[in-house]
Scaffold this motif. Structure first.
Motif, PDB file in Angstrom:
ATOM      1  N   ASN A  18      -0.999  -5.824  -0.745  1.00 22.38           N
ATOM      2  CA  ASN A  18      -2.139  -4.903  -1.345  1.00 22.38           C
ATOM      3  C   ASN A  18      -1.383  -3.741  -1.923  1.00 22.38           C
ATOM      4  O   ASN A  18      -0.667  -2.817  -1.316  1.00 22.38           O
ATOM      5  N   HIS A  19      -1.994  -3.434  -3.109  1.00 26.39           N
ATOM      6  CA  HIS A  19      -1.299  -2.149  -3.897  1.00 26.39           C
ATOM      7  C   HIS A  19       0.167  -2.200  -4.120  1.00 26.39           C
ATOM      8  O   HIS A  19       0.975  -1.305  -4.286  1.00 26.39           O
ATOM      9  N   THR A  20       0.747  -3.530  -3.864  1.00 27.25           N
ATOM     10  CA  THR A  20       2.165  -3.755  -4.118  1.00 27.25           C
ATOM     11  C   THR A  20       2.569  -3.910  -5.645  1.00 27.25           C
ATOM     12  O   THR A  20       3.707  -3.588  -5.723  1.00 27.25           O
ATOM     13  N   ASP A  21       1.489  -4.257  -6.493  1.00 32.94           N
ATOM     14  CA  ASP A  21       1.992  -4.554  -7.714  1.00 32.94           C
ATOM     15  C   ASP A  21       2.660  -3.340  -8.529  1.00 32.94           C
ATOM     16  O   ASP A  21       3.881  -3.410  -9.114  1.00 32.94           O
ATOM     17  N   TYR A  22       2.165  -2.264  -8.536  1.00 33.64           N
ATOM     18  CA  TYR A  22       2.758  -0.974  -9.183  1.00 33.64           C
ATOM     19  C   TYR A  22       3.939  -0.477  -8.478  1.00 33.64           C
ATOM     20  O   TYR A  22       4.519   0.428  -8.980  1.00 33.64           O
ATOM     21  N   ASN A  23       4.127  -1.035  -7.356  1.00 34.71           N
ATOM     22  CA  ASN A  23       5.371  -0.615  -6.679  1.00 34.71           C
ATOM     23  C   ASN A  23       6.523  -1.430  -6.563  1.00 34.71           C
ATOM     24  O   ASN A  23       7.399  -1.589  -6.039  1.00 34.71           O
ATOM     25  N   GLU A  24       6.220  -2.328  -7.795  1.00 35.15           N
ATOM     26  CA  GLU A  24       7.234  -3.376  -8.127  1.00 35.15           C
ATOM     27  C   GLU A  24       7.588  -4.618  -6.961  1.00 35.15           C
ATOM     28  O   GLU A  24       8.692  -4.851  -6.828  1.00 35.15           O
ATOM     29  N   GLY A  25       6.510  -4.831  -6.294  1.00 36.25           N
ATOM     30  CA  GLY A  25       6.694  -5.511  -4.964  1.00 36.25           C
ATOM     31  C   GLY A  25       6.215  -6.888  -5.299  1.00 36.25           C
ATOM     32  O   GLY A  25       6.043  -7.457  -6.348  1.00 36.25           O
ATOM     33  N   PHE A  26       5.728  -7.466  -4.283  1.00 37.08           N
ATOM     34  CA  PHE A  26       5.218  -8.906  -4.310  1.00 37.08           C
ATOM     35  C   PHE A  26       3.717  -9.059  -4.128  1.00 37.08           C
ATOM     36  O   PHE A  26       3.163  -8.045  -3.126  1.00 37.08           O
TER      37      PHE A  26
END
Ligand code: ADP
Ligand code: MG
Length: 365
Positions: A18-26
């Motif tokens: 959740n909300h990981t995309d713009y944190n360059e996560g998975f």
């Protein structure tokens, strides 16, 4: 008359991450079995006539006078993509098009990305641009940034475009490498739309995003992707409470996506479900992007036999929960959810093909 063109792109649901995309996560996501269709054809006078069946409205604008202020909000998702094509010197002319879809709008299933991706495919077909899938997703994302004013990540567009039936799509939002993880049989998803629409979704979203940037900056890393639970623990006192909880959510989500992907590989659906519940709890407490109605739906799911896991899906602040359920028990679960939150709107889906697979298997579209 020129040849009519039809393109389709599905909505998506975020399974974990959740909300990981713009944190360059998975992220693990699926495409759902509903979406947005665009039908139309090129015009030779550089005019755009865009109609939405759902809104019952038409937007007319000259291609050469296109700016977001001059057009109605609903049309900005499509016209923002047109604008991206122009800015990037891709072929684009005037056209007539009708938008129609069967996704609930603003319910966390990303009707916006499905509309943008269907538009990208439509313009490519109508005017002959050739793009790599990642460029397609990127233009769709930039349309939403520039024309709509929502700084969305790439998750929605990638999962609408590149998902595969019976699989979850694992996305590494730094390298943008995609992996399809087979989803165990005999499960389905219930997307439960709370009907709650937060008036300030865009500003809340942008605020969370800047909180995450603040956390990454304070921790001396490029993005929260680079932070582990241990690092966060040892820098606890360097961060304001709110910023620390935002970071804790993102770091925990990344770890849960990796664990969830392993669980799926091993066919361990029960473990996957537990990770979904843990994800929701972190949204509620740490990221504060849940709301009482979503909490109620997840709590009911937790107490209902046949549910493996449930959590809010998408940006949050209203919208929908995703419930992973044993196939065959969908009706019971829907009854329980409806009893706990009257007015909830439930939709059952399997993991469906994304727009690329869909186009490949329906070449006449
Ligand atoms: P979500 O992506 O979760 O569905 P958004 O608020 O991001 O919610 O996007 C929904 C918006 O996208 C709608 O309010 C509308 O402006 C636009 N949209 C989506 N589908 C359509 C459609 N079929 N016709 C016109 N506009 C649409
Ligand atoms: Mg959206």
């Amino acid at each position: 008359m020129m040849n009519p063109i039809t393109t389709y792109a599905p909505g998506r649901a975020e399974l974990l991450g959740n909300h990981t995309d713009y944190n360059e996560g998975f992220v693990l996501a699926i495409a759902v079995d509903r979406g947005t269709t665009i039908r139309g054809q090129a015009r030779d006078d550089r005019q755009i006539h865009l109609h939405s069946r759902e809104f019952g409205k038409t937007q007319v604008i000259a291609l050469d006078r296109l700016t977001s202020e001059k057009v109605e909000p609903w049309s900005r998702y499509t016209l923002g993509v047109v604008d991206q094509f122009r800015r990037n010197d891709l072929p684009v002319e005037g056209f007539d098009a009708e938008i129609s879809g069967n996704l609930p709008l603003g319910a966390g299933l990303s009707s916006s990305a499905s509309l943008e991706i269907a538009t990208v495919l439509f313009l490519m077909k109508a005017f002959g641009a050739r793009l790599e899938p990642m460029q397609m997703a990127h233009f769709a994302q930039m349309a939403e940034h520039d024309f709509v004013g929502v700084r969305c990540g790439l998750l929605d567009q990638i999962s609408s475009l590149m998902s595969k039936a019976a699989h979850a799509t694992f996305i590494d939002c730094r390298s943008f490498k995609i992996r399809h993880v087979p989803f165990p049989d005999k499960t389905s998803f219930i997307l439960a739309n709370s009907g709650v629409k937060h008036a300030l979704v865009a500003s809340e979203y942008n605020e969370r995003r800047s909180d995450c940037e603040t956390a990454a900056h304070a921790l001396g890393v490029k993005a929260l992707r680079d932070v582990t639970s241990e690092m966060l623990q040892s820098h606890k006192s360097d961060l304001a409470d709110r910023i620390r909880r935002r970071a804790l959510h993102i770091v925990g989500e990344n770890e849960r996506v990796l664990a969830g992907s392993d669980a799926l590989q091993q066919g361990d659906i029960a473990r996957f479900g537990k990770l979904m519940f843990a994800s929701h709890e972190s949204s509620r407490v740490n990221f504060e992007n849940s709301c009482p109605e979503l909490d109620q739906l997840v709590e009911t799911a937790r107490q209902t036999p046949g549910v493996y896991g449930a959590r809010l899906s998408g940006g949050g602040f209203g919208g929908a929960t995703i419930n992973l359920v044993e196939a065959g028990r969908e009706d019971e679960v829907i009854r329980a959810l409806t009893a706990s939150l009257p007015g909830v709107d439930c939709l059952v889906t399997k993991a469906a093909d994304g727009a690329l697979e869909h186009a490949a298997s329906h070449p006449t579209l």
